[in-house]
Motif scaffolding. Structure first.
Motif, PDB file in Angstrom:
ATOM      1  N   MET A 150       8.181 -39.957 -49.482  1.00  0.00           N
ATOM      2  CA  MET A 150       7.310 -38.934 -50.065  1.00  0.00           C
ATOM      3  C   MET A 150       7.688 -38.730 -51.530  1.00  0.00           C
ATOM      4  SD  MET A 150       6.507 -35.120 -48.608  1.00  0.00           S
ATOM      5  CE  MET A 150       5.589 -35.642 -47.175  1.00  0.00           C
ATOM      6  N   SER A 151       6.677 -38.758 -52.397  1.00  0.00           N
ATOM      7  CA  SER A 151       6.961 -38.670 -53.833  1.00  0.00           C
ATOM      8  C   SER A 151       7.283 -37.236 -54.246  1.00  0.00           C
ATOM      9  CB  SER A 151       5.749 -39.170 -54.633  1.00  0.00           C
ATOM     10  OG  SER A 151       4.717 -38.215 -54.599  1.00  0.00           O
ATOM     11  N   PHE A 152       7.781 -37.143 -55.470  1.00  0.00           N
ATOM     12  CA  PHE A 152       8.135 -35.842 -56.046  1.00  0.00           C
ATOM     13  C   PHE A 152       6.944 -34.877 -56.019  1.00  0.00           C
ATOM     14  CE2 PHE A 152       7.884 -33.463 -60.116  1.00  0.00           C
ATOM     15  CZ  PHE A 152       8.893 -32.554 -59.878  1.00  0.00           C
ATOM     16  N   TRP A 153       5.773 -35.371 -56.404  1.00  0.00           N
ATOM     17  CA  TRP A 153       4.594 -34.504 -56.475  1.00  0.00           C
ATOM     18  C   TRP A 153       4.145 -34.056 -55.084  1.00  0.00           C
ATOM     19  CZ3 TRP A 153       3.753 -32.266 -60.785  1.00  0.00           C
ATOM     20  CH2 TRP A 153       4.028 -32.914 -61.992  1.00  0.00           C
ATOM     21  N   GLU A 154       4.198 -34.968 -54.124  1.00  0.00           N
ATOM     22  CA  GLU A 154       3.807 -34.602 -52.753  1.00  0.00           C
ATOM     23  C   GLU A 154       4.679 -33.470 -52.225  1.00  0.00           C
ATOM     24  OE1 GLU A 154       2.846 -38.061 -50.017  1.00  0.00           O
ATOM     25  OE2 GLU A 154       3.547 -39.101 -51.796  1.00  0.00           O
ATOM     26  N   LYS A 155       5.990 -33.613 -52.428  1.00  0.00           N
ATOM     27  CA  LYS A 155       6.917 -32.558 -51.984  1.00  0.00           C
ATOM     28  C   LYS A 155       6.606 -31.239 -52.686  1.00  0.00           C
ATOM     29  CE  LYS A 155      10.766 -35.729 -51.220  1.00  0.00           C
ATOM     30  NZ  LYS A 155      11.991 -36.249 -51.847  1.00  0.00           N
ATOM     31  N   GLY A 156       6.327 -31.341 -53.994  1.00  0.00           N
ATOM     32  CA  GLY A 156       6.022 -30.144 -54.769  1.00  0.00           C
ATOM     33  C   GLY A 156       4.768 -29.435 -54.272  1.00  0.00           C
ATOM     34  N   TYR A 157       3.719 -30.214 -53.958  1.00  0.00           N
ATOM     35  CA  TYR A 157       2.470 -29.594 -53.485  1.00  0.00           C
ATOM     36  C   TYR A 157       2.641 -29.003 -52.092  1.00  0.00           C
ATOM     37  CZ  TYR A 157       0.146 -31.470 -57.554  1.00  0.00           C
ATOM     38  OH  TYR A 157      -0.223 -31.721 -58.854  1.00  0.00           O
ATOM     39  N   LEU A 158       3.428 -29.676 -51.254  1.00  0.00           N
ATOM     40  CA  LEU A 158       3.689 -29.115 -49.924  1.00  0.00           C
ATOM     41  C   LEU A 158       4.456 -27.800 -50.053  1.00  0.00           C
ATOM     42  CD1 LEU A 158       4.634 -32.117 -47.582  1.00  0.00           C
ATOM     43  CD2 LEU A 158       2.659 -30.607 -47.410  1.00  0.00           C
ATOM     44  N   ALA A 159       5.415 -27.777 -50.981  1.00  0.00           N
ATOM     45  CA  ALA A 159       6.199 -26.557 -51.198  1.00  0.00           C
ATOM     46  C   ALA A 159       5.312 -25.431 -51.713  1.00  0.00           C
ATOM     47  CB  ALA A 159       7.326 -26.841 -52.183  1.00  0.00           C
ATOM     48  N   THR A 160       4.380 -25.769 -52.614  1.00  0.00           N
ATOM     49  CA  THR A 160       3.460 -24.751 -53.141  1.00  0.00           C
ATOM     50  C   THR A 160       2.575 -24.197 -52.029  1.00  0.00           C
ATOM     51  OG1 THR A 160       3.442 -25.861 -55.281  1.00  0.00           O
ATOM     52  CG2 THR A 160       1.663 -24.311 -54.868  1.00  0.00           C
ATOM     53  N   ALA A 161       2.080 -25.111 -51.174  1.00  0.00           N
ATOM     54  CA  ALA A 161       1.250 -24.663 -50.039  1.00  0.00           C
ATOM     55  C   ALA A 161       2.069 -23.734 -49.141  1.00  0.00           C
ATOM     56  CB  ALA A 161       0.749 -25.868 -49.247  1.00  0.00           C
ATOM     57  N   GLY A 162       3.326 -24.095 -48.908  1.00  0.00           N
ATOM     58  CA  GLY A 162       4.211 -23.261 -48.082  1.00  0.00           C
ATOM     59  C   GLY A 162       4.450 -21.903 -48.727  1.00  0.00           C
ATOM     60  N   ALA A 163       4.638 -21.910 -50.057  1.00  0.00           N
ATOM     61  CA  ALA A 163       4.886 -20.656 -50.779  1.00  0.00           C
ATOM     62  C   ALA A 163       3.676 -19.736 -50.700  1.00  0.00           C
ATOM     63  CB  ALA A 163       5.224 -20.962 -52.237  1.00  0.00           C
ATOM     64  N   VAL A 164       2.487 -20.295 -50.883  1.00  0.00           N
ATOM     65  CA  VAL A 164       1.251 -19.486 -50.824  1.00  0.00           C
ATOM     66  C   VAL A 164       1.065 -18.935 -49.405  1.00  0.00           C
ATOM     67  CG1 VAL A 164      -1.272 -19.533 -51.047  1.00  0.00           C
ATOM     68  CG2 VAL A 164       0.143 -20.758 -52.699  1.00  0.00           C
ATOM     69  N   LEU A 165       1.334 -19.777 -48.410  1.00  0.00           N
ATOM     70  CA  LEU A 165       1.194 -19.351 -47.014  1.00  0.00           C
ATOM     71  C   LEU A 165       2.193 -18.243 -46.685  1.00  0.00           C
ATOM     72  CD1 LEU A 165      -0.287 -19.971 -44.326  1.00  0.00           C
ATOM     73  CD2 LEU A 165       1.554 -21.571 -43.801  1.00  0.00           C
ATOM     74  N   PHE A 166       3.442 -18.447 -47.093  1.00  0.00           N
ATOM     75  CA  PHE A 166       4.495 -17.467 -46.815  1.00  0.00           C
ATOM     76  C   PHE A 166       4.175 -16.128 -47.490  1.00  0.00           C
ATOM     77  CE2 PHE A 166       8.450 -15.441 -48.324  1.00  0.00           C
ATOM     78  CZ  PHE A 166       9.017 -15.125 -47.109  1.00  0.00           C
ATOM     79  N   ALA A 167       3.881 -16.184 -48.791  1.00  0.00           N
ATOM     80  CA  ALA A 167       3.595 -14.954 -49.536  1.00  0.00           C
ATOM     81  C   ALA A 167       2.341 -14.268 -48.974  1.00  0.00           C
ATOM     82  CB  ALA A 167       3.397 -15.272 -51.011  1.00  0.00           C
ATOM     83  N   GLY A 168       1.351 -15.071 -48.595  1.00  0.00           N
ATOM     84  CA  GLY A 168       0.112 -14.514 -48.036  1.00  0.00           C
ATOM     85  C   GLY A 168       0.362 -13.812 -46.711  1.00  0.00           C
ATOM     86  N   CYS A 169       1.192 -14.417 -45.874  1.00  0.00           N
ATOM     87  CA  CYS A 169       1.499 -13.809 -44.573  1.00  0.00           C
ATOM     88  C   CYS A 169       2.277 -12.504 -44.746  1.00  0.00           C
ATOM     89  CB  CYS A 169       2.298 -14.790 -43.702  1.00  0.00           C
ATOM     90  SG  CYS A 169       1.314 -16.140 -43.056  1.00  0.00           S
ATOM     91  N   VAL A 170       3.259 -12.524 -45.662  1.00  0.00           N
ATOM     92  CA  VAL A 170       4.045 -11.305 -45.912  1.00  0.00           C
ATOM     93  C   VAL A 170       3.133 -10.209 -46.459  1.00  0.00           C
ATOM     94  CG1 VAL A 170       5.879 -10.296 -47.352  1.00  0.00           C
ATOM     95  CG2 VAL A 170       6.225 -12.537 -46.262  1.00  0.00           C
ATOM     96  N   TYR A 171       2.272 -10.571 -47.397  1.00  0.00           N
ATOM     97  CA  TYR A 171       1.352  -9.604 -48.013  1.00  0.00           C
ATOM     98  C   TYR A 171       0.411  -9.025 -46.951  1.00  0.00           C
ATOM     99  CZ  TYR A 171      -1.998  -7.694 -51.383  1.00  0.00           C
ATOM    100  OH  TYR A 171      -2.816  -6.859 -52.105  1.00  0.00           O
ATOM    101  N   ALA A 172      -0.138  -9.911 -46.101  1.00  0.00           N
ATOM    102  CA  ALA A 172      -1.061  -9.467 -45.049  1.00  0.00           C
ATOM    103  C   ALA A 172      -0.339  -8.545 -44.055  1.00  0.00           C
ATOM    104  CB  ALA A 172      -1.636 -10.683 -44.322  1.00  0.00           C
ATOM    105  N   TYR A 173       0.917  -8.883 -43.745  1.00  0.00           N
ATOM    106  CA  TYR A 173       1.689  -8.060 -42.811  1.00  0.00           C
ATOM    107  C   TYR A 173       1.923  -6.658 -43.398  1.00  0.00           C
ATOM    108  CZ  TYR A 173       5.559  -6.491 -39.872  1.00  0.00           C
ATOM    109  OH  TYR A 173       6.371  -5.754 -39.035  1.00  0.00           O
ATOM    110  N   LEU A 174       2.273  -6.617 -44.688  1.00  0.00           N
ATOM    111  CA  LEU A 174       2.518  -5.321 -45.334  1.00  0.00           C
ATOM    112  C   LEU A 174       1.250  -4.463 -45.346  1.00  0.00           C
ATOM    113  CD1 LEU A 174       4.747  -6.371 -48.383  1.00  0.00           C
ATOM    114  CD2 LEU A 174       5.446  -5.097 -46.347  1.00  0.00           C
TER     115      LEU A 174
END
Lengths: 146, 86
Positions: free
Chosen positions: A1-25
């Motif tokens: 997996m290339s550097f960019w692929e890992k980066g985009y997966l991490a960004t998707a994870g960050a948006v999902l995580f932050a979105g879930c926390v925000y929705a929970y709050l």
């Protein structure tokens, strides 16, 4: 997996995580208040900062790891080329449909319920889902013949 | 469900099959003093990942990159790339 692929997966994870926390709050506050609470600037700004910080940390981590590997170090140094641009263009075009659909649903929800709060939260959700879709589509296109 | 299927089948996402353009980049690179993928990538101004994708037939380079590849190996464009479609 290339550097960019890992980066985009991490960004998707960050948006999902932050979105879930925000929705929970918001859900917790709404339960306590007995109605959907209005969006506030502090929570929203915190949500955005969490996404930016997590994504940046992930990119820095992947870049530092790649730098220790002679082969993948070039991928970081060379950066973004014609294939990356094409993949970005294709992924953005598709993700745009996802975001647009979500925003139309947000407008529909506003027409039905007449609530600005619902409009805000559904529009924010549409933008988050569109961002996640964009990141995942980029990873998809990196692994397919284009 | 129908909307999702139409979305996945439409436009770019249906392009999973390999492009009809074939190439001899790997063969020429290895015959060029075992040139590395990184070295070729630097010569033509793309990333190593893109060279890998070209060699695997997953990506057809731009016309400019195609000419650069041919010039690196000192051959004509048609010596590097071929057409395998209808």
């Amino acid at each position: 997996m290339s550097f960019w692929e890992k980066g985009y997966l991490a960004t998707a994870g960050a948006v999902l995580f932050a979105g879930c926390v925000y929705a929970y709050l918001i859900w917790q506050r709404s339960l306590a208040a007995g109605a959907l609470v209005a969006p506030d600037a502090v929570s929203f700004v915190t949500y955005v900062i969490v996404i930016v910080v997590l994504s940046a940390l992930a990119f820095i981590l992947f870049a530092s790891r790649a730098a220790t590997n002679p082969e993948s170090a070039d991928d970081v140094v060379d950066g973004y080329d014609e294939r990356d641009k094409l993949i970005g263009h294709m992924a953005n075009a598709k993700a745009h449909h996802v975001t647009s659909f979500g925003l139309y649903m947000a407008l529909l929800a506003f027409i039905v319920h007449g609530s600005g709060n619902i409009l805000f939260y559904t529009a924010l959700g549409a933008l988050a889902i569109g961002e996640i879709a964009m990141c995942l589509l980029r990873v998809y296109f990196y692994n397919r013949a284009i | 469900m129908l909307a999702a299927r139409l979305f996945l089948q439409s436009g770019d996402l249906s392009m999973a099959k390999r492009p009809p353009i074939t190439n001899r980049v790997k063969e020429l690179r290895e015959g060029h003093d075992q040139m590395s993928q990184s070295a070729l990538a630097k010569e033509i101004g793309v990333t190593r990942q893109t060279v890998i994708a070209i060699e695997q037939g997953k990506y057809s380079p731009s016309l400019e990159s195609a000419f650069r590849i041919a010039r690196v190996f000192g051959v004509g464009l048609e010596d590097v790339f071929g057409w395998d479609g209808d």
